[in-house]
Motif scaffolding. Structure first.
Motif, PDB file in Angstrom:
ATOM      1  N   GLU A  43     -83.783  16.854 -77.361  1.00 42.01           N
ATOM      2  CA  GLU A  43     -83.196  17.439 -78.580  1.00 42.01           C
ATOM      3  C   GLU A  43     -82.211  16.460 -79.248  1.00 42.01           C
ATOM      4  OE1 GLU A  43     -82.020  21.251 -77.096  1.00 42.01           O
ATOM      5  OE2 GLU A  43     -83.916  22.166 -77.798  1.00 42.01           O
ATOM      6  N   ARG A  44     -81.416  15.782 -78.422  1.00 44.75           N
ATOM      7  CA  ARG A  44     -80.474  14.783 -78.993  1.00 44.75           C
ATOM      8  C   ARG A  44     -81.249  13.638 -79.647  1.00 44.75           C
ATOM      9  NH1 ARG A  44     -77.679  15.731 -74.247  1.00 44.75           N
ATOM     10  NH2 ARG A  44     -78.597  13.896 -73.260  1.00 44.75           N
ATOM     11  N   ALA A  45     -82.274  13.153 -78.949  1.00 45.15           N
ATOM     12  CA  ALA A  45     -83.061  12.030 -79.488  1.00 45.15           C
ATOM     13  C   ALA A  45     -83.755  12.451 -80.779  1.00 45.15           C
ATOM     14  CB  ALA A  45     -84.095  11.579 -78.448  1.00 45.15           C
ATOM     15  N   TYR A  46     -84.235  13.686 -80.792  1.00 48.74           N
ATOM     16  CA  TYR A  46     -84.951  14.201 -81.964  1.00 48.74           C
ATOM     17  C   TYR A  46     -84.020  14.250 -83.179  1.00 48.74           C
ATOM     18  CZ  TYR A  46     -87.659  17.566 -84.730  1.00 48.74           C
ATOM     19  OH  TYR A  46     -88.350  18.188 -85.730  1.00 48.74           O
ATOM     20  N   ALA A  47     -82.786  14.664 -82.954  1.00 51.16           N
ATOM     21  CA  ALA A  47     -81.809  14.716 -84.057  1.00 51.16           C
ATOM     22  C   ALA A  47     -81.505  13.296 -84.539  1.00 51.16           C
ATOM     23  CB  ALA A  47     -80.537  15.423 -83.589  1.00 51.16           C
ATOM     24  N   ALA A  48     -81.378  12.367 -83.594  1.00 56.23           N
ATOM     25  CA  ALA A  48     -81.036  10.988 -83.971  1.00 56.23           C
ATOM     26  C   ALA A  48     -82.163  10.313 -84.745  1.00 56.23           C
ATOM     27  CB  ALA A  48     -80.705  10.181 -82.709  1.00 56.23           C
ATOM     28  N   LEU A  49     -83.390  10.812 -84.587  1.00 53.50           N
ATOM     29  CA  LEU A  49     -84.543  10.189 -85.262  1.00 53.50           C
ATOM     30  C   LEU A  49     -84.952  10.955 -86.524  1.00 53.50           C
ATOM     31  CD1 LEU A  49     -86.777   9.332 -82.131  1.00 53.50           C
ATOM     32  CD2 LEU A  49     -85.350   7.757 -83.440  1.00 53.50           C
ATOM     33  N   ALA A  50     -84.075  11.797 -87.018  1.00 52.78           N
ATOM     34  CA  ALA A  50     -84.408  12.579 -88.226  1.00 52.78           C
ATOM     35  C   ALA A  50     -84.606  11.644 -89.412  1.00 52.78           C
ATOM     36  CB  ALA A  50     -83.287  13.575 -88.515  1.00 52.78           C
ATOM     37  N   PRO A  51     -85.484  12.040 -90.352  1.00 52.75           N
ATOM     38  CA  PRO A  51     -85.664  11.214 -91.556  1.00 52.75           C
ATOM     39  C   PRO A  51     -84.307  11.004 -92.230  1.00 52.75           C
ATOM     40  CG  PRO A  51     -87.225  13.062 -91.524  1.00 52.75           C
ATOM     41  CD  PRO A  51     -86.292  13.274 -90.372  1.00 52.75           C
ATOM     42  N   GLY A  52     -84.068   9.784 -92.669  1.00 54.52           N
ATOM     43  CA  GLY A  52     -82.798   9.499 -93.339  1.00 54.52           C
ATOM     44  C   GLY A  52     -81.728   9.000 -92.379  1.00 54.52           C
ATOM     45  N   GLU A  53     -81.906   9.217 -91.065  1.00 52.51           N
ATOM     46  CA  GLU A  53     -80.933   8.684 -90.094  1.00 52.51           C
ATOM     47  C   GLU A  53     -81.178   7.185 -89.955  1.00 52.51           C
ATOM     48  OE1 GLU A  53     -78.419  10.088 -88.371  1.00 52.51           O
ATOM     49  OE2 GLU A  53     -78.772  11.999 -89.395  1.00 52.51           O
ATOM     50  N   ASN A  54     -80.141   6.480 -89.462  1.00 56.01           N
ATOM     51  CA  ASN A  54     -80.303   5.056 -89.180  1.00 56.01           C
ATOM     52  C   ASN A  54     -81.013   4.928 -87.828  1.00 56.01           C
ATOM     53  OD1 ASN A  54     -80.063   2.426 -88.404  1.00 56.01           O
ATOM     54  ND2 ASN A  54     -77.820   2.310 -88.689  1.00 56.01           N
ATOM     55  N   LEU A  55     -82.313   4.666 -87.878  1.00 54.33           N
ATOM     56  CA  LEU A  55     -83.111   4.694 -86.640  1.00 54.33           C
ATOM     57  C   LEU A  55     -82.663   3.611 -85.663  1.00 54.33           C
ATOM     58  CD1 LEU A  55     -86.761   5.575 -87.713  1.00 54.33           C
ATOM     59  CD2 LEU A  55     -84.801   7.046 -87.335  1.00 54.33           C
ATOM     60  N   ALA A  56     -82.327   2.446 -86.205  1.00 55.57           N
ATOM     61  CA  ALA A  56     -81.925   1.348 -85.312  1.00 55.57           C
ATOM     62  C   ALA A  56     -80.715   1.789 -84.465  1.00 55.57           C
ATOM     63  CB  ALA A  56     -81.606   0.109 -86.118  1.00 55.57           C
ATOM     64  N   ALA A  57     -79.848   2.632 -85.046  1.00 57.68           N
ATOM     65  CA  ALA A  57     -78.654   3.053 -84.316  1.00 57.68           C
ATOM     66  C   ALA A  57     -79.023   3.976 -83.152  1.00 57.68           C
ATOM     67  CB  ALA A  57     -77.693   3.763 -85.279  1.00 57.68           C
ATOM     68  N   ALA A  58     -80.178   4.645 -83.264  1.00 60.73           N
ATOM     69  CA  ALA A  58     -80.591   5.546 -82.180  1.00 60.73           C
ATOM     70  C   ALA A  58     -81.139   4.763 -80.988  1.00 60.73           C
ATOM     71  CB  ALA A  58     -81.653   6.514 -82.703  1.00 60.73           C
ATOM     72  N   LEU A  59     -81.463   3.487 -81.213  1.00 61.35           N
ATOM     73  CA  LEU A  59     -82.144   2.699 -80.177  1.00 61.35           C
ATOM     74  C   LEU A  59     -81.132   1.951 -79.324  1.00 61.35           C
ATOM     75  CD1 LEU A  59     -85.043   1.280 -82.367  1.00 61.35           C
ATOM     76  CD2 LEU A  59     -85.059   3.300 -80.901  1.00 61.35           C
ATOM     77  N   LYS A  60     -80.454   2.686 -78.486  1.00 61.35           N
ATOM     78  CA  LYS A  60     -79.418   2.029 -77.691  1.00 61.35           C
ATOM     79  C   LYS A  60     -79.899   1.713 -76.288  1.00 61.35           C
ATOM     80  CE  LYS A  60     -76.073   5.009 -78.846  1.00 61.35           C
ATOM     81  NZ  LYS A  60     -76.442   5.928 -79.824  1.00 61.35           N
TER      82      LYS A  60
END
Ligand code: CS2
Length: 471
Positions: free
Chosen positions: A454-471
């Motif tokens: 659920e956290r990953a899904y929120a971080a990958l929402a359209p408009g989010e900075n995807l690169a920032a989710a890739l930690k």
């Protein structure tokens, strides 16, 4: 002029061709599913051993389409294989000596029954085995229900049960059935796909299978991008001949085969394959590291608007994420064979992904996620949870797959997956997607994993900075 036996001599010297007398080759292998992966890898390996032993020619059986037979029939089974590397090499492959389609029912059954046939191999993709989440044949699958009631075989299981019944009746003797698809424990799973149907239809045949059929496991590895126009053009230019269906792959190949044959086995080792008693370590390393990372690049890369694996590897945050996922999250779940250095293996896989000579479409890898992810990621996640390791990074490709499904739903572009309807109707509902037991098993009830997705899904929402989710 078209590629065929008659025009082989017209090939330029730079193009390798069969170095054996094709007219002396007899079919000893029945291969079901002669798609690109088979023709890129196994058929090339057989081509390399026919000089030493011409009894292992391939009878190629296509159950669901006539495309390969239509393309290669007029070419006497010949086709061109391009090996993509710093310099591209071209080879004409001559190991396919017979082409059969489902319309030729009796010819297929007689070929499986013939005593000269000692090996049946398959590349039918994960969904072709019709297995349930526990690895048994899915007896409730509509296609398998039809096998139980109807007279005509239509699935892999149905054809092999009919073929083995014919072999038993003809006294054709013991035989080896070898799955060459990306399934963990593909030998035992293939056995279930065949034996469970036999047991439901004809218990005597199931007992005969127990006594006469071996199902070795295998690990096959060679990156095989689909045939595209640049390949067709380069093959035409280099060979000077028309080839209706050339194939391409990376130069690297690896084939590890469990040494469990019913008698005679082809000398695949002469072509670089490795016979071993224990395939599992190789298989897990390949499925979880290579294929797991491939699917990760495919889904996350697609969300980022990237088209190929090479593009994904050129995207620094995504390439670094894939490497970290492999090293820190996937590798700890693998017990490598003694001769394998996992860290060097990971480096080599990352190098292969970055190969500038290969345009491997992420969309091709994204196909059939519901069939691939159980072996590629879910097993790793289950092991990580059992060992108390974190699953936050592993949740990213799962959430990316969910977002990818949503993207397809929004754009109307086809979602290629046998479970497309179920996926599209659940799109946007993480809980409902994770409740698909055929994909996730009991992981959907694991609160820690569910929260991570659920956290990953929120971080990958359209408009989010995807690169920032890739930690
Ligand atoms: C890929 C595989 O299409 C896919 O899903 O991950 O086909 C991969 O290229 C091969 O398994 C490499 O051996």
């Amino acid at each position: 002029m078209r590629l065929s036996d008659a025009t082989l001599a017209d090939l330029p010297a730079s193009v390798a061709r069969p170095g054996y007398d094709r007219s002396a080759v007899t079919p000893g292998i029945v291969h079901i599913g002669p798609g690109a992966f088979h023709r890129a890898h196994q058929a090339a390996c057989v081509d390399a051993i026919l000089g030493a032993d011409p009894r292992w020619g391939i009878s190629a059986v296509a159950l669901n389409s006539t495309g390969v037979a239509d393309a290669l029939g007029p070419q006497d089974g010949l086709y061109t294989l391009a090996l993509l590397g710093k310099a591209t090499g071209y080879r004409v492959i001559g190991s396919i000596v017979e082409l059969l389609t489902a319309q030729r029912r009796n010819a297929i059954l007689s070929r499986i029954a013939a005593p000269t046939t000692r090996l049946v191999t398959t590349t039918v993709t994960e969904k072709g085995y019709h297995l349930d989440a526990g690895g048994a044949l899915d007896l409730d699958h509509p296609a398998i229900v039809r096998e139980l009631t109807g007279a005509e075989p239509s699935t892999l299981s149905g054809w092999l049960v009919a073929g083995l019944a014919a072999r038993r009746a003809a006294g054709g003797g013991a035989i080896t059935l070898m799955a060459c698809d990306n399934l963990a424990d593909n030998g035992p799973r293939f056995r279930r796909a065949v034996r469970d149907l036999a047991a439901a239809r004809d218990p005597d045949l199931a007992a005969w299978i127990d006594d006469h059929v071996r199902f070795p496991s295998t690990m096959v590895d060679s990156i095989t991008p689909a045939t595209d126009d640049p390949l067709r053009r380069s093959v035409r230019a280099v060979t000077g001949l028309d080839d209706a269906w050339p194939i391409q792959r990376e130069a690297f190949t690896q084939w590890v085969i469990e040494d469990d044959f019913a008698g005679d086995r082809p000398p695949f080792d002469l072509a670089g394959a490795q016979f071993t008693r224990d395939v599992r370590g190789f298989e897990n390393a390949k499925l979880r590291l290579l294929n797991g990372a491939h699917s990760t690049l495919a889904y996350v890369g697609s969300l980022m608007g990237l088209a190929t694996v090479r593009d994904a590897m050129a995207c620094a945050p995504l390439a670094a994420f894939a490497a970290r996922l492999m090293r820190e999250d996937i590798a700890p779940s693998i017990v490598p064979p003694a001769e394998m250095d996992l860290s060097a293996y990971i480096d080599a896989v990352l190098d292969r992904f970055a190969n500038p000579a290969i345009a491997h479409q992420l969309a091709q890898i994204a196909w059939d996620g519901s069939q691939k992810l159980p072996y590629r990621l879910c097993d790793t996640i289950r092991d990580a949870r059992a060992a108390g390791r974190p699953v936050d990074r592993l949740a990213i490709p799962i959430a990316a797959w969910f977002r990818f499904v949503e993207l397809r739903k929004g754009s109307g572009e086809q979602l290629v997956d046998p479970r497309a309807d179920a996926l599209l109707s659940r799109a946007g509902d993480v809980g409902a997607l994770l409740a698909m037991r055929d994909v996730f098993g009991d992981l959907g009830e694991d609160a820690v994993f569910v929260a991570a997705v659920e956290r990953a899904y929120a971080a990958l929402a359209p408009g989010e900075n995807l690169a920032a989710a890739l930690k």
